[in-house]
Design a protein around this motif. Sequence first.
Motif, PDB file in Angstrom:
ATOM      1  N   LYS A   1       0.832  -1.207   0.000  1.00 19.72           N
ATOM      2  CA  LYS A   1       0.000   0.000   0.000  1.00 19.72           C
ATOM      3  C   LYS A   1       0.865   1.254   0.000  1.00 19.72           C
ATOM      4  O   LYS A   1       0.545   2.252  -0.678  1.00 19.72           O
ATOM      5  N   SER A   2       1.988   1.222   0.711  1.00 21.16           N
ATOM      6  CA  SER A   2       2.876   2.385   0.767  1.00 21.16           C
ATOM      7  C   SER A   2       3.443   2.712  -0.608  1.00 21.16           C
ATOM      8  O   SER A   2       3.488   3.879  -1.016  1.00 21.16           O
TER       9      SER A   2
ATOM     10  N   CYS B   1       2.108   1.885  -3.488  1.00 23.63           N
ATOM     11  CA  CYS B   1       0.987   2.379  -4.298  1.00 23.63           C
ATOM     12  C   CYS B   1       0.771   3.871  -4.067  1.00 23.63           C
ATOM     13  O   CYS B   1       0.589   4.647  -5.017  1.00 23.63           O
ATOM     14  N   ASP B   2       0.790   4.264  -2.811  1.00 26.67           N
ATOM     15  CA  ASP B   2       0.578   5.680  -2.477  1.00 26.67           C
ATOM     16  C   ASP B   2       1.687   6.553  -3.070  1.00 26.67           C
ATOM     17  O   ASP B   2       1.423   7.662  -3.560  1.00 26.67           O
TER      18      ASP B   2
ATOM     19  N   ARG C   1       1.063   9.470  -5.870  1.00 25.23           N
ATOM     20  CA  ARG C   1       1.492  10.850  -5.651  1.00 25.23           C
ATOM     21  C   ARG C   1       2.166  11.406  -6.902  1.00 25.23           C
ATOM     22  O   ARG C   1       1.931  12.568  -7.287  1.00 25.23           O
TER      23      ARG C   1
ATOM     24  N   TYR D   1      -5.032  -2.012  -5.758  1.00 23.98           N
ATOM     25  CA  TYR D   1      -6.072  -1.623  -4.800  1.00 23.98           C
ATOM     26  C   TYR D   1      -7.233  -2.630  -4.823  1.00 23.98           C
ATOM     27  O   TYR D   1      -7.809  -2.968  -3.771  1.00 23.98           O
TER      28      TYR D   1
ATOM     29  N   GLU E   1     -11.635   2.890  -4.224  1.00 22.01           N
ATOM     30  CA  GLU E   1     -10.446   3.585  -4.710  1.00 22.01           C
ATOM     31  C   GLU E   1     -10.027   3.048  -6.070  1.00 22.01           C
ATOM     32  O   GLU E   1      -9.604   3.798  -6.949  1.00 22.01           O
TER      33      GLU E   1
END
Length: 570
Positions: A346-347, A349-350, A354, A379, A387
């Motif tokens: 998840k990190s 992906c974020d 960004r 996701y 999302e």
Amino acid sequence: MLGLASAKTTPNATPLHISLTQNDNQIHKNGSKTPSPLLKRTPSPSFSKPKIKPSKKTLQEQRIDESSLDNPDLGPFLLKLAIDTVASGDNQNKALDYATRASISFEKSSGSGLDLAMSLQVEAAIYCSLGRLENAIPVLERSIETLDLKSGSDHAMAKFSGFMQLGDTYSMLGRVDRSISSYESGLKIQIETLGDLDPRVAESCRYLAEAYVQAMRFDEAEKLCRQSLEIHREHNAPASIEEAGDRRLMALIYEAKEEYESALEELVLASMVMIAAGQENEVAAIDVSIGNIYMSLCRFDEAIFSYQKALTVFKSTRGDDHSAVALVYNRLADVYYKTGKLRESKSYCDNALRIFSKPVTGTATEEIASGLTEISAIYEALNEHGEALKLLHMAMKLVKDTPGQHSMIAGIEAQLGLMFYKVGKYGEARSSFENAVEKLRASGDAKSVFFGILLNHMGLASVQLYRIEEAVELFEEAREILEQECGSCHSDTLGVNSNLAATYDALGRVEDATVILEYILKLREEKLGTANPEVADEKKRLAVLLKEAGRARIRKGNSLVNLLYPARRG
């Protein structure tokens, strides 16, 4: 009613994620693996700026009007004026007017067919720059018809140029079959004119091979890539940059054919060449491809190592906010998801999101859309469906009006359909699948494995909406395509056959369903053995049908030799 099966799955399994994006970086086949980056396609070796002798006359002296278009000096002047206008960035419609009148002048003055053809190719190029692709097609076809191969090599090479330009235009329109046909015609003329070992032929072979890869015609792509490799070996020093490029494309072809060890070998050889040449960014791009192969081989630690190497280089040479960095973040998110490290996944992906949310100037919209689609898939796997849908809609908005992105848009719509299906919105799912199918049919890409799998999923959505007869038609078409492209024993084909049997059963066609299930069971027994769980499931399904039909299964015994060596059977 019998249970339904998604292609690429065993019966009753959840349908897999499907994605097919096409840009200068990626081709997706399905959600079971992350594809390697496609090599960036260079412009086709087609249109070259014609050499026009400058006219000594001024614009006023020429008196450019319809009555003077038969002046033999006017055509070259107008054509030069058109080219200069394009180069200066001035009004492109004015440039088009000059080019069109130049073509008329060349035709009226009965000059060289070569001059007319070159003028028409300039005119078509301006149409394309204005986004008027449909207008360019007849102009290019006319330029090709104007030329005579018997008139010498100049005519032949101009005809080659016309075919390649026509192929590019069809490609931008998403008409893949017509595009490849044009490239094939151009390559044939080039080989007849220059010989099959000319370096320029290698460039065209490579270009057509890339087009075959995008059309998923991998055997034909491999043949042409080998031809390009042989020509480069003939004309260049050992381990040349050109050879490295061929090897990267060959690796992509091997990966698509699931020949991972061969792909890895080609990438290592290409990397060695690029290291020796000091091409740091190219080495990093190859490291990403190597990481993808390790992922396919489930060698996750080695995949992470390759991705981290590439990430370090891209950050230092291109900056922390470059799309290449986001691409590697996506890859790392995928590998960490597959190894159960969901927080790390998840990190990453974020971090990728960004970058794609505020892309650096010059980033292609197709590249952003592709990145968003990849993040959406992760996701979705993390059960963050809201999302995931949001990102897919963002990707669709970016490319929906972009010429030549029919396949990419179809891939996004297919992924939307799968998302809707997963959350039980079967009407929206079927609508998304239908939109994707229509686009692929229009682009001539209606015979690919992806298209067959897409038809299968549309059939599943139709079943959920109780449109059983429609589902039968979709499953039957999907079966025909997958048998042709994958063979009758492939898991995709068996899955669609299983679905077709279920729909036949629902319509009361028990005998037809029984025939299919007996066929599936026979193939699974030969391939997996009688004790395999999948075979046991098929036996239970068949037993239910046979009970309805009031008969028992008729079996032919297999000899021990056949059971041990099924591959030897004719």
